[in-house]
Write a protein that holds these residues in place. Structure first.
Motif, short mmCIF file in Angstrom:
data_model
loop_
_atom_site.label_atom_id
_atom_site.label_comp_id
_atom_site.label_asym_id
_atom_site.label_seq_id
_atom_site.Cartn_x
_atom_site.Cartn_y
_atom_site.Cartn_z
N ALA A 1 30.87 16.20 23.90
CA ALA A 1 31.29 16.45 25.28
C ALA A 1 31.21 15.15 26.08
O ALA A 1 30.38 14.98 26.95
N LYS A 2 32.07 14.19 25.73
CA LYS A 2 32.05 12.91 26.43
C LYS A 2 33.47 12.39 26.52
O LYS A 2 34.08 12.03 25.50
N PHE A 3 34.02 12.42 27.71
CA PHE A 3 35.39 11.94 27.82
C PHE A 3 35.40 10.51 28.32
O PHE A 3 34.64 10.15 29.22
N GLU A 4 36.21 9.69 27.71
CA GLU A 4 36.29 8.28 28.13
C GLU A 4 37.64 7.69 27.71
O GLU A 4 38.31 8.19 26.82
N TYR A 5 38.00 6.56 28.39
CA TYR A 5 39.30 5.95 28.17
C TYR A 5 39.34 5.00 26.97
O TYR A 5 40.41 4.55 26.58
N LYS A 6 38.13 4.66 26.43
CA LYS A 6 38.03 3.58 25.45
C LYS A 6 39.13 3.63 24.38
O LYS A 6 39.84 2.65 24.17
N LEU B 1 52.80 10.07 28.89
CA LEU B 1 52.05 10.32 30.14
C LEU B 1 51.07 11.47 29.91
O LEU B 1 51.38 12.43 29.20
N ASP B 2 49.86 11.37 30.49
CA ASP B 2 48.94 12.51 30.44
C ASP B 2 48.20 12.68 31.76
O ASP B 2 48.40 11.90 32.71
N THR B 3 47.32 13.72 31.80
CA THR B 3 46.58 14.00 33.04
C THR B 3 45.06 14.02 32.83
O THR B 3 44.33 14.31 33.77
N ALA B 4 44.61 13.80 31.61
CA ALA B 4 43.17 13.90 31.35
C ALA B 4 42.82 12.97 30.20
O ALA B 4 43.58 12.88 29.24
N ASN B 5 41.65 12.30 30.28
CA ASN B 5 41.39 11.32 29.22
C ASN B 5 40.80 11.94 27.96
O ASN B 5 40.32 13.07 27.96
N TYR B 6 40.88 11.17 26.90
CA TYR B 6 40.56 11.71 25.57
C TYR B 6 39.13 12.21 25.48
O TYR B 6 38.20 11.59 26.00
N GLU B 7 38.97 13.32 24.81
CA GLU B 7 37.65 13.86 24.54
C GLU B 7 37.66 14.37 23.11
O GLU B 7 38.60 15.05 22.70
N HIS B 8 36.61 14.04 22.36
CA HIS B 8 36.54 14.56 21.00
C HIS B 8 35.99 15.98 21.05
O HIS B 8 35.03 16.24 21.77
N PRO B 9 36.59 16.91 20.26
CA PRO B 9 36.12 18.30 20.32
C PRO B 9 34.62 18.45 20.04
O PRO B 9 33.97 19.35 20.57
N LEU C 1 55.46 14.14 27.90
CA LEU C 1 54.51 14.46 28.98
C LEU C 1 53.46 15.40 28.40
O LEU C 1 53.75 16.56 28.10
N ASN C 2 52.25 14.88 28.22
CA ASN C 2 51.20 15.62 27.54
C ASN C 2 50.33 16.40 28.52
O ASN C 2 49.52 15.82 29.24
N VAL C 3 50.52 17.73 28.53
CA VAL C 3 49.62 18.59 29.30
C VAL C 3 49.04 19.67 28.38
O VAL C 3 48.85 20.81 28.77
N ALA C 4 48.80 19.26 27.11
CA ALA C 4 48.00 20.10 26.21
C ALA C 4 46.54 19.80 26.57
O ALA C 4 46.23 19.58 27.73
N LEU C 5 45.66 19.72 25.62
CA LEU C 5 44.25 19.47 25.96
C LEU C 5 43.88 18.01 25.67
O LEU C 5 44.59 17.34 24.91
N PRO C 6 42.80 17.53 26.26
CA PRO C 6 42.42 16.13 26.03
C PRO C 6 42.22 15.80 24.55
O PRO C 6 42.36 14.65 24.14
N TYR C 7 41.92 16.81 23.72
CA TYR C 7 41.73 16.58 22.28
C TYR C 7 43.01 16.05 21.64
O TYR C 7 42.98 15.45 20.57
N GLN C 8 44.16 16.33 22.24
CA GLN C 8 45.44 15.92 21.63
C GLN C 8 45.94 14.56 22.14
O GLN C 8 46.99 14.09 21.69
N ASP C 9 45.21 13.92 23.05
CA ASP C 9 45.72 12.66 23.62
C ASP C 9 46.05 11.62 22.56
O ASP C 9 47.12 10.98 22.61
N LEU C 10 45.13 11.43 21.62
CA LEU C 10 45.33 10.31 20.67
C LEU C 10 46.45 10.60 19.68
O LEU C 10 47.24 9.70 19.35
N THR C 11 46.53 11.84 19.21
CA THR C 11 47.60 12.16 18.24
C THR C 11 48.97 11.99 18.92
O THR C 11 49.91 11.45 18.32
N ILE C 12 49.05 12.45 20.17
CA ILE C 12 50.36 12.34 20.85
C ILE C 12 50.67 10.88 21.16
O ILE C 12 51.82 10.42 21.00
#
Ligand code: NDP
Length: 398
Positions: free
Chosen positions: A116-121, A105-113, A82-93
């Motif tokens: 400033a553009k978050f997207e599900y792609k 599972l996560d709560t926020a979509n990926y964003e590159h540090p 269950l990923n509730v770190a930051l969106p930057y960690q979505d892909l590694t996890i």
């Protein structure tokens, strides 16, 4: 083998998730909380012990490292991460979950540090890898995204033959007593709020300047508040999954004082995300600002007032035009009394726990990468009522 969950991220949301998983120990039989800073995990574990006399384990992890994650997951063998770190960690996890064949599972979509553009792609692109590994990823199981998506799915299932427009209305009327603070991670929050607005109409995205569009909305139990159009990530998946939609917009309330502070910080360059040189050292202004601002996890004790987040959907049922409003109101002080957190962390953490419960007990089960509105909303909606987030529905005049 016991149902073991590995929670990554010991911030405001991670604390609520860990407390709420402990309160649902018939499903989450074994809880491990891991984050970069072990003392934060240990403080949360102590609070759970003090409140509910339940022991959870804690670990340290750098979730930017896929190798470290794989080692930890292989050692612990959880049923779900269950990923509730930051969106930057979505892909590694997600990649570590693919390698170890463990649900995600996560709560926020990926964003590159750096952008400033978050997207599900990039998360959606991992669908095949999740399918091949025979595992499931549930994206955006917070409040918004999360519950707002489910409100749309629920409206679609029970109230409409076709939904034509959706407005997502997010009001945090809490007062923490500081001149300026953010209710979740400052960096993520300020990047989201200072970006251009965007909404979707007649098949295309329309861009606005930040805070260009404002509407006054009367939020039940709160009152009339200025609500500003922002881009928000759930719109990206909802335009895919709510068929026939003509327009979707997202509005969030801000006080005049918050907006004045934000404009001032922006004007002096403090919201910058590129490195600058300061006395021979490289610093990122936004990261430095986040260091100065109050930790969102510390706001619970001071925050009073309510949150009210919901959706207004218009559409057609049996040939008749209809408009409904589904919303949830939460008192910050009640969240603090129950789990020691303010309402924004609470309203995110509870749906994260419920999503994990739905996956672990097999109510929602499939292979691949999914957004929450792709599943039947009914049981999740009941779980919200049982776990501290009761919601209401009103028919509005069309
Ligand atoms: P916080 O900043 O309070 O907490 C984030 C936590 O993640 C911290 O404990 C932090 O580490 C940890 N972390 C950061 N980087 C790493 C890393 N590389 N490895 C391990 N741990 C790391 O944020 P919030 O709790 O407010 O938010 C958590 C998530 O929830 C965010 O992704 C946010 O976007 C999302 N969110 C979603 C909402 C929704 O409704 N869908 C609403 C609000 C938030 P450390 O242990 O060093 O402190």
């Amino acid at each position: 083998m016991k149902n073991r969950v590995l929670i990554i991220g010991a911030g405001g949301v991670g604390s609520v998730v860990a407390h709420k998983c402990a309160l649902n120990s018939e499903v989450f039989e074994d809880i491990i909380l891991a984050s970069r800073t072990i003392s934060k995990c240990d403080n949360i574990a102590q609070s759970i012990k003090d409140r509910f006399d339940i022991d959870i384990q804690t670990r340290t992890i750098d979730a930017d490292s896929v190798d470290d994650l794989i080692t930890l997951i292989n050692e612990l063998k959880p049923k779900l991460v269950l990923n509730v770190a930051l969106p930057y960690q979505d892909l590694t996890i997600m990649d570590a979950c693919i390698a170890t064949k463990v649900d995600y599972l996560d709560t926020a979509n990926y964003e590159h540090p750096d952008t400033a553009k978050f997207e599900y792609k990039e998360q959606w692109a991992r669908d095949k890898a999740f399918k091949d590994a025979g595992i499931m990823a549930l994206l955006g199981s917070g409040f918004d995204p999360g519950v707002t998506n489910l409100f749309c799915a629920y409206a679609q299932k029970h109230y409409f033959d076709k939904i034509e427009t959706i407005d997502i209305m997010d009001c945090n009327d809490g007062d923490h007593g500081y001149a300026f603070a953010t209710n979740f991670n400052p960096e993520i929050n300020l990047r989201e709020v200072s970006a251009n607005g965007r909404y979707w109409e007649n098949g295309k995205w329309c861009e606005t300047k930040p805070m260009e569009i404002m509407e006054v909305w009367n939020y039940p139990e709160v009152g009339e508040r200025d609500s500003y159009l922002l881009y928000h990530e759930e719109m990206e998946s909802l335009i895919k999954h709510i068929k026939g939609l003509k327009r979707i917009r997202f509005f969030m309330t801000f006080s005049k004082s918050y907006l004045t502070h934000m404009r001032c910080l922006e004007n002096v360059g403090m919201l910058g995300i590129k490195e600058v040189e300061h006395k021979g050292q490289k610093i990122v202004p936004m990261e430095f600002l986040a260091t100065l601002l109050p930790d969102p996890a510390s706001l619970g004790e001071r925050t009073t007032g309510k949150t009210n987040i919901g959706i207004i959907a218009t559409g057609i049922k049996d040939g008749v035009k209809k408009r409904i409003y589904i919303y949830q109101v939460k008192q910050h002080e009640d969240c603090y009394a129950e789990v020691g957190s303010q309402g924004v962390s609470y309203t995110t953490g509870v749906p994260a726990m419920i999503g994990a419960k739905m996956m672990i007990n097999g109510t929602w089960r499939d292979k691949g990468v999914f957004n929450i509105e792709e599943f039947d909303p009914d049981i999740f909606m009941e779980e919200l009522n049982k776990n501290g987030l009761p919601w209401s529905i009103k028919e509005l005049v069309v």
